[in-house]
Scaffold this motif. Sequence first.
Motif, PDB file in Angstrom:
ATOM      1  N   THR A  28       0.851  -1.181   0.000  1.00 59.94           N
ATOM      2  CA  THR A  28       0.000   0.000   0.000  1.00 59.94           C
ATOM      3  C   THR A  28       0.891   1.238   0.000  1.00 59.94           C
ATOM      4  O   THR A  28       2.071   1.175   0.361  1.00 59.94           O
ATOM      5  CB  THR A  28      -0.948   0.021   1.216  1.00 59.94           C
ATOM      6  N   ASN A  30       1.321   5.486   0.859  1.00 57.55           N
ATOM      7  CA  ASN A  30       0.894   6.604   1.678  1.00 57.55           C
ATOM      8  C   ASN A  30       1.654   7.855   1.240  1.00 57.55           C
ATOM      9  O   ASN A  30       2.810   7.762   0.833  1.00 57.55           O
ATOM     10  CB  ASN A  30       1.183   6.308   3.156  1.00 57.55           C
ATOM     11  N   GLU A  47      -2.960   0.499  -3.778  1.00 59.28           N
ATOM     12  CA  GLU A  47      -2.228  -0.734  -3.489  1.00 59.28           C
ATOM     13  C   GLU A  47      -1.917  -1.470  -4.773  1.00 59.28           C
ATOM     14  O   GLU A  47      -2.570  -1.267  -5.797  1.00 59.28           O
ATOM     15  CB  GLU A  47      -3.043  -1.648  -2.561  1.00 59.28           C
ATOM     16  N   THR A 131       3.686  -1.198   3.713  1.00 59.34           N
ATOM     17  CA  THR A 131       3.279   0.160   3.341  1.00 59.34           C
ATOM     18  C   THR A 131       4.520   0.987   3.036  1.00 59.34           C
ATOM     19  O   THR A 131       5.455   1.029   3.843  1.00 59.34           O
ATOM     20  CB  THR A 131       2.465   0.831   4.466  1.00 59.34           C
TER      21      THR A 131
END
Length: 151
Positions: A28, A30, A47, A131
């Motif tokens: 994912t 960010n 993602e 992430t």
Amino acid sequence: LGGTTGAGHSAEQIESMEPVRDRVIRVTFNADVHSSIQWNFRPQQSEIYVVPGETALAFYKAKNPTDKPVIGISTYNVIPFEAGQYFNKIQCFCFEEQRLNPQEEVDMPVFFYIDPEFAEDPKMAKVDLITLSYTFFEAKEGQKLPLPGYQ
């Protein structure tokens, strides 16, 4: 957030990597901006799914909505922290100054892979989500951001 990525291997090593097809990992993305910069910054995908030993390409988008040029610089990290050593970036916009003119919008690629050794590490046995997070700061004259892991 804690995890730093690896620098990647040579082209020959990347070409000879054997993907670990039975180990699918969700990555994912960010994006954050420090209060010092007025950019709009976001990942273009939330993602992707990758397997260790296979390269992947993701994109972030940055826009300078102001009426003046702004120079930004980004840092990154990986969660969970322990997975950072296996997350290798081949090409990235991080730690390089990015100048955006007024109202300019750009796509920023991140070309990466997860080292096949990830699948052999017992500490990574239950890790199926990684992430990748970036934060942009406004670059100040003469300011240098510390490289993660190198003090």
